[in-house]
Motif scaffolding. Structure first.
Motif, PDB file in Angstrom:
ATOM      1  N   LEU A 199     -17.997   0.550  10.582  1.00 47.85           N
ATOM      2  CA  LEU A 199     -17.699   0.367   9.167  1.00 47.85           C
ATOM      3  C   LEU A 199     -18.435   1.465   8.410  1.00 47.85           C
ATOM      4  O   LEU A 199     -19.656   1.597   8.522  1.00 47.85           O
ATOM      5  N   VAL A 200     -17.690   2.261   7.667  1.00 44.38           N
ATOM      6  CA  VAL A 200     -18.251   3.411   6.956  1.00 44.38           C
ATOM      7  C   VAL A 200     -18.162   3.139   5.459  1.00 44.38           C
ATOM      8  O   VAL A 200     -17.095   2.791   4.947  1.00 44.38           O
ATOM      9  N   ARG A 201     -19.292   3.293   4.761  1.00 42.55           N
ATOM     10  CA  ARG A 201     -19.352   3.004   3.328  1.00 42.55           C
ATOM     11  C   ARG A 201     -20.002   4.169   2.584  1.00 42.55           C
ATOM     12  O   ARG A 201     -20.924   4.797   3.089  1.00 42.55           O
ATOM     13  N   PHE A 202     -19.519   4.421   1.370  1.00 42.64           N
ATOM     14  CA  PHE A 202     -20.138   5.440   0.530  1.00 42.64           C
ATOM     15  C   PHE A 202     -20.025   5.019  -0.930  1.00 42.64           C
ATOM     16  O   PHE A 202     -19.086   4.312  -1.319  1.00 42.64           O
ATOM     17  N   PRO A 203     -20.981   5.424  -1.784  1.00 42.64           N
ATOM     18  CA  PRO A 203     -20.948   5.030  -3.199  1.00 42.64           C
ATOM     19  C   PRO A 203     -19.742   5.639  -3.908  1.00 42.64           C
ATOM     20  O   PRO A 203     -19.447   6.826  -3.750  1.00 42.64           O
ATOM     21  N   TRP A 204     -19.064   4.812  -4.705  1.00 42.38           N
ATOM     22  CA  TRP A 204     -17.938   5.325  -5.480  1.00 42.38           C
ATOM     23  C   TRP A 204     -17.602   4.353  -6.601  1.00 42.38           C
ATOM     24  O   TRP A 204     -17.369   3.174  -6.355  1.00 42.38           O
ATOM     25  N   GLN A 205     -17.598   4.864  -7.825  1.00 39.91           N
ATOM     26  CA  GLN A 205     -17.236   4.051  -8.980  1.00 39.91           C
ATOM     27  C   GLN A 205     -16.075   4.705  -9.713  1.00 39.91           C
ATOM     28  O   GLN A 205     -16.138   5.883 -10.079  1.00 39.91           O
ATOM     29  N   ALA A 226     -27.060  -3.276  -6.578  1.00 42.14           N
ATOM     30  CA  ALA A 226     -25.904  -2.784  -5.821  1.00 42.14           C
ATOM     31  C   ALA A 226     -25.039  -1.864  -6.674  1.00 42.14           C
ATOM     32  O   ALA A 226     -24.966  -1.992  -7.900  1.00 42.14           O
ATOM     33  N   ARG A 227     -24.378  -0.928  -5.991  1.00 41.28           N
ATOM     34  CA  ARG A 227     -23.434  -0.020  -6.634  1.00 41.28           C
ATOM     35  C   ARG A 227     -22.060  -0.201  -6.002  1.00 41.28           C
ATOM     36  O   ARG A 227     -21.953  -0.596  -4.835  1.00 41.28           O
ATOM     37  N   PRO A 228     -21.013   0.103  -6.739  1.00 43.96           N
ATOM     38  CA  PRO A 228     -19.670   0.022  -6.144  1.00 43.96           C
ATOM     39  C   PRO A 228     -19.547   0.988  -4.968  1.00 43.96           C
ATOM     40  O   PRO A 228     -20.147   2.070  -4.974  1.00 43.96           O
ATOM     41  N   GLU A 229     -18.772   0.596  -3.976  1.00 44.10           N
ATOM     42  CA  GLU A 229     -18.613   1.412  -2.778  1.00 44.10           C
ATOM     43  C   GLU A 229     -17.158   1.428  -2.331  1.00 44.10           C
ATOM     44  O   GLU A 229     -16.392   0.512  -2.621  1.00 44.10           O
ATOM     45  N   LYS A 230     -16.827   2.475  -1.615  1.00 42.46           N
ATOM     46  CA  LYS A 230     -15.587   2.534  -0.856  1.00 42.46           C
ATOM     47  C   LYS A 230     -15.945   2.352   0.609  1.00 42.46           C
ATOM     48  O   LYS A 230     -17.006   2.796   1.062  1.00 42.46           O
ATOM     49  N   GLU A 231     -15.075   1.719   1.362  1.00 42.19           N
ATOM     50  CA  GLU A 231     -15.353   1.505   2.771  1.00 42.19           C
ATOM     51  C   GLU A 231     -14.078   1.637   3.591  1.00 42.19           C
ATOM     52  O   GLU A 231     -12.971   1.423   3.092  1.00 42.19           O
ATOM     53  N   PHE A 232     -14.272   2.044   4.850  1.00 47.78           N
ATOM     54  CA  PHE A 232     -13.145   2.103   5.773  1.00 47.78           C
ATOM     55  C   PHE A 232     -13.658   1.833   7.182  1.00 47.78           C
ATOM     56  O   PHE A 232     -14.851   1.983   7.472  1.00 47.78           O
ATOM     57  N   VAL A 233     -12.752   1.405   8.044  1.00 47.12           N
ATOM     58  CA  VAL A 233     -13.097   0.980   9.398  1.00 47.12           C
ATOM     59  C   VAL A 233     -12.537   1.983  10.401  1.00 47.12           C
ATOM     60  O   VAL A 233     -11.411   2.468  10.256  1.00 47.12           O
ATOM     61  N   GLU A 269      -7.384   8.098   8.335  1.00 45.39           N
ATOM     62  CA  GLU A 269      -8.217   6.932   8.035  1.00 45.39           C
ATOM     63  C   GLU A 269      -9.110   7.146   6.813  1.00 45.39           C
ATOM     64  O   GLU A 269      -9.737   6.199   6.331  1.00 45.39           O
ATOM     65  N   LEU A 270      -9.196   8.374   6.311  1.00 40.77           N
ATOM     66  CA  LEU A 270     -10.150   8.684   5.251  1.00 40.77           C
ATOM     67  C   LEU A 270      -9.583   8.368   3.875  1.00 40.77           C
ATOM     68  O   LEU A 270      -8.467   8.784   3.550  1.00 40.77           O
ATOM     69  N   PRO A 271     -10.334   7.668   3.034  1.00 42.73           N
ATOM     70  CA  PRO A 271      -9.908   7.505   1.639  1.00 42.73           C
ATOM     71  C   PRO A 271     -10.026   8.833   0.900  1.00 42.73           C
ATOM     72  O   PRO A 271     -10.924   9.636   1.171  1.00 42.73           O
ATOM     73  N   ARG A 272      -9.129   9.074  -0.038  1.00 43.07           N
ATOM     74  CA  ARG A 272      -9.116  10.359  -0.751  1.00 43.07           C
ATOM     75  C   ARG A 272     -10.408  10.581  -1.530  1.00 43.07           C
ATOM     76  O   ARG A 272     -10.812  11.720  -1.780  1.00 43.07           O
ATOM     77  N   GLU A 273     -11.072   9.493  -1.921  1.00 41.34           N
ATOM     78  CA  GLU A 273     -12.284   9.622  -2.731  1.00 41.34           C
ATOM     79  C   GLU A 273     -13.449  10.236  -1.962  1.00 41.34           C
ATOM     80  O   GLU A 273     -14.402  10.741  -2.572  1.00 41.34           O
ATOM     81  N   LEU A 274     -13.409  10.197  -0.634  1.00 41.87           N
ATOM     82  CA  LEU A 274     -14.548  10.678   0.143  1.00 41.87           C
ATOM     83  C   LEU A 274     -14.780  12.174  -0.063  1.00 41.87           C
ATOM     84  O   LEU A 274     -15.920  12.617  -0.242  1.00 41.87           O
ATOM     85  N   ALA A 275     -13.722  12.963  -0.030  1.00 47.61           N
ATOM     86  CA  ALA A 275     -13.874  14.403  -0.245  1.00 47.61           C
ATOM     87  C   ALA A 275     -14.418  14.686  -1.642  1.00 47.61           C
ATOM     88  O   ALA A 275     -15.256  15.584  -1.828  1.00 47.61           O
TER      89      ALA A 275
END
Length: 472
Positions: A199-205, A226-233, A269-275
């Protein structure tokens, strides 16, 4: 009648009454929101229905108190038995090695340059610790500038290159969690639960009202800080061909340092927000090492006829494992010019797999050529043997704070080059730690190529010698 007007409608609510009503409503609904937050369940909660998380929390870490050498982080080590017992076990395993410290902490990094996972024990494979450096992020780069006489194909060619915290320090803030199947939890679930997951998580609002709602939901679900996050498996096991086709994965070449390897690009598998979060302007990919196309390791590693197998690596920089001695870290820490951004040198900056505490003799590990990690009494695992291949030559990655991704402008790189230019094969470069290659008692079949390491194991030195680094 005196001509006065009789008020119409219901009762009049003044400001104080309205305030009391509002407080009553909030007091009634707030506990409900805390216990049953009005947000959808996270992927983590879904995975925990059938899996258990692997890793130690901060309170269990073997690195507590590392900067003073005290016993704050030694509870796990002590539970494995004293050094005298460890030496006796070494004798039972055919080793006359004298103990040179103990394993204090073990780390795996499933995704290169992202947050690591501290574990109590790990299986050792030819590629290093199990689950280590299975994935790497990469960016698609063009070869420009190119010569005027270059062909059209050369000018239009693009290639995948791995990325690390050196270019994108916020990789240090990407949280990676490992979940393995739990037989008890999986009972009654019809879905397939036999595979581990990341499970991969990174901060994103998000911006605007959506971002505000996300911030409120994060605090309700995980606490005030806590801060909002995006996550992917991500699946850990290498996928079969039908799954590769179904998910849109593709085998492509990716360059890591001077090696080019064919690996599985799982960028779908990557959300666009990660880049956007990392600041990667090029196309971002995620590569999974192919077990059938590992990178052969030569240079300072033992030759195939000496090791009994061809040494290999996944997405490690050069060798399968990295060992770090806390005695050496403490000695070097005293030589660094500190400031507000770097008060204590955290050993996690060096991203080692095996962290030992070698007592009062810093850099003793640089004389080792072959070691055996010896379990204490009652341990079910046998000893593990390693070829100490060379020193670890450091780049500027340790300048990045592993907690917040802040990249210090000069340290500890400047002090490494000043005080730790100690290898004649690595001029003008600083060294800290040692690179290891696993050795196995039998190499007749793939099943023979595994052993175990565990916190508390004693370090026995089997051979000593001189090291000279060989560049790529």
């Amino acid at each position: 009648m005196d001509g006065s007007t009789v008020p119409r409608g219901g009762p009049v609510i003044d400001a104080s009454s309205a305030f009391i009503l509002l407080v009553t409503i909030v007091a009634f609904f707030l506990p409900l929101f805390i216990i049953f937050p009005p947000i959808p369940p996270s992927k983590r909660e879904a995975v925990l229905d059938t899996h258990s998380q692997i890793g130690l929390g901060p309170s269990e870490s073997g690195l507590r108190g590392h900067h003073t050498g005290d016993d704050a982080g030694h509870s796990a080590v002590k539970s494995q038995g004293g050094s005298q017992n460890g030496s006796q076990k070494g004798t039972q395993n055919g080793s006359n090695a004298k103990s040179q410290g103990k394993i204090r902490s073990l780390w795996i990094y499933p995704i290169k340059s992202c947050k690591g996972i501290e574990v109590r024990q790990s299986k050792v494979l030819p590629t290093g610790l199990e689950f280590d450096r299975l994935f790497t992020f990469a960016q698609l780069k063009s070869p420009f500038p190119v010569g005027l006489q270059a062909s059209g194909d050369e000018k239009g060619a693009h290639a995948w290159h791995f990325i690390t915290q050196r270019q994108f320090p916020l990789l240090a803030t990407i949280q990676v969690e490992l979940f393995v199947p739990d037989i008890i939890k999986a009972r009654g679930h019809a879905s397939k639960v036999s595979e581990p997951f990341l499970l991969v998580r990174f901060p994103w609002q998000e911006r605007g009202l959506r971002g505000v709602l996300g911030l409120v939901a994060a605090k309700l679900a995980r606490g005030w800080r806590a801060r909002p996050e995006k996550e992917f498996v991500l699946p850990v096991a290498f996928p079969p061909q039908d799954e590769i086709d179904a998910r849109g994965y593709a085998h492509e070449e990716v360059t890591i340092w001077r090696d080019t390897v064919t690996a599985l690009n799982m960028e779908t598998e990557l959300p666009r927000e990660l880049a956007l979060y990392l600041g990667v302007s090029n196309r971002l990919g995620l590569f999974r090492i192919d077990p059938a196309r590992l990178r052969n390791v030569y240079r300072c590693a033992p030759a195939k006829h000496d090791a009994g197998y061809q040494p290999v690596a996944g997405f490690q920089d050069a060798y399968p494992l990295h060992l770090l001695n806390l005695s050496s870290v403490r000695d070097f820490d005293a030589k660094i010019d500190k400031d507000e951004a770097l008060r204590v040198l955290d050993p996690r900056r060096f991203r080692a797999n095996i962290i030992i505490d070698g007592g009062d003799t810093p850099y003793e590990e640089e004389t080792w050529k072959k070691i055996r990690l010896i379990p204490g009494p009652g341990n079910k695992h046998e000893s593990s043997t390693f070829h100490v291949s060379c020193r670890t030559v450091r780049c500027k990655l340790p300048n990045v704070d592993p907690d917040n991704g802040y990249r210090h402008p000069v340290e500890p790189d400047r002090s490494l080059r000043k005080h730790r230019e100690v290898d004649e094969g690595a001029k003008l470069m600083g060294c800290m730690g040692m690179q290891l290659t696993p050795l196995f008692s039998k190499t007749d079949s793939p099943e023979d190529l595994e052993s175990w390491v565990e916190v508390g194991m004693s370090v026995g030195v089997l051979e000593r010698g001189h090291h000279v680094y060989i560049r790529q």
